[in-house]
Design an enzyme around this catalytic site. Structure first.
Site, short mmCIF file in Angstrom:
data_model
loop_
_atom_site.label_atom_id
_atom_site.label_comp_id
_atom_site.label_asym_id
_atom_site.label_seq_id
_atom_site.Cartn_x
_atom_site.Cartn_y
_atom_site.Cartn_z
N ASP A 114 46.11 27.54 81.11
CA ASP A 114 45.95 28.98 81.33
C ASP A 114 47.26 29.58 81.80
OD1 ASP A 114 43.11 29.53 80.80
OD2 ASP A 114 42.75 28.08 82.42
N ASP B 113 34.81 29.94 77.79
CA ASP B 113 35.71 29.62 78.91
C ASP B 113 35.19 30.25 80.20
OD1 ASP B 113 37.85 28.94 80.49
OD2 ASP B 113 39.36 30.01 79.31
ZN ZN Z 1 41.38 29.56 79.77
#
Ligand code: ZN
Length: 253
Positions: free
Chosen positions: A85, A225
């Site tokens: 991320d 997610d």
């Molecule tokens: Zn992610």
């Protein structure tokens, strides 16, 4: 404190295999990423084979002081790919890491890696992550001004170009782009904030994307997610998601 991620990977993979064995997911076995697709991937990188829903650990809460050890533990636990991320403190409030860490992960990991971009100027910078060895680059529709061009630029490097949608973004916003991407990532929590619970509205979006994929005869993958745990894995998998992202923040209690 040791990361709980390896244990979560083992637990969720067991669930994923059980879901597949019980016929609750229509995933066909195929290789979706291979060595030959990307010139930057080290030859030792194993292809990503889709045969059950794939659990991807998000490295957000890893111990970055022992990154190589953390990656090794995740791979030993059975992680087939890693999810990174990238947050810049502007597109989302949190700040994580960028290209230097992705390059370090690329040098260490023997499985494919996905970069999830939550930054400003994704149109300009997505190509950078493709060029340093990401196997999937996921860009946010909300952060793009030229989505078709950016997806095409990523795909031109031979890797997969995925689109992400935040909880407040309807599926209709990405519908015209489905033939231009290799996957859609449905955010089931608000990007860039920790400690959130899974938003059930994500399930309806996954279902809608699955319908569109079937009705248009398309081949993109659906991911989800945020908040994936033993409580949510069955519902998202049955709705049609096959790339499932988990982190230490996932709450199984
Ligand atoms: Zn992610």
């Amino acid at each position: 404190m040791p990361s709980k991620l390896p244990l979560q990977i083992v637990t969720l993979m067991q669930e994923a295999v059980m879901l597949c064995c019980s016929g609750n997911n229509d995933i066909q076995r195929k290789t979706i990423l291979g060595e030959s697709m990307h010139s930057v991937i080290p030859p030792r990188t194993t292809p990503l084979v889709m045969d059950t829903p794939i659990i991807l650990p998000a490295l957000l809460l890893c111990d970055f002081g022992h990154l190589a050890d953390e990656i090794k533990k995740l791979e030993e636990a059975g992680a087939k790919a890693l999810h990174l991320d990238i947050m810049d403190g502007q597109f989302v409030p949190q700040l994580t890491y960028g290209k230097v860490i992705v390059e370090a992960v690329r040098r260490t990991a023997t499985v494919p890696i996905e970069v999830h971009m939550m930054v400003e100027d994704q149109d300009k910078t997505a190509i950078d992550y493709a060029n340093i060895g990401a196997d999937i680059v996921t860009v946010h529709i909300e952060g793009l001004t030229r989505p078709e061009d950016t997806l095409a630029t990523i795909a031109s490097t031979g890797i997969r170009a995925h689109l992400a949608i935040s909880p407040n973004t309807p599926v209709s916003d990405v519908e015209p782009l489905l033939s231009h991407c290799d996957g859609v990532l449905v955010m089931s929590v608000e990007p860039g904030f920790g400690g959130q619970v899974f938003q059930p509205s994500a399930i309806e979006k996954i279902r809608r994307l699955h319908e569109l994929r079937t009705s248009h005869g398309q081949d993109f993958y659906i991911g989800v997610d945020g908040g994936i745990s033993t409580k949510t894995i069955a519902s998202v998998s049955q709705a049609g998601a096959c790339l499932l992202y988990t982190s230490d923040a996932a709450d199984d209690s």
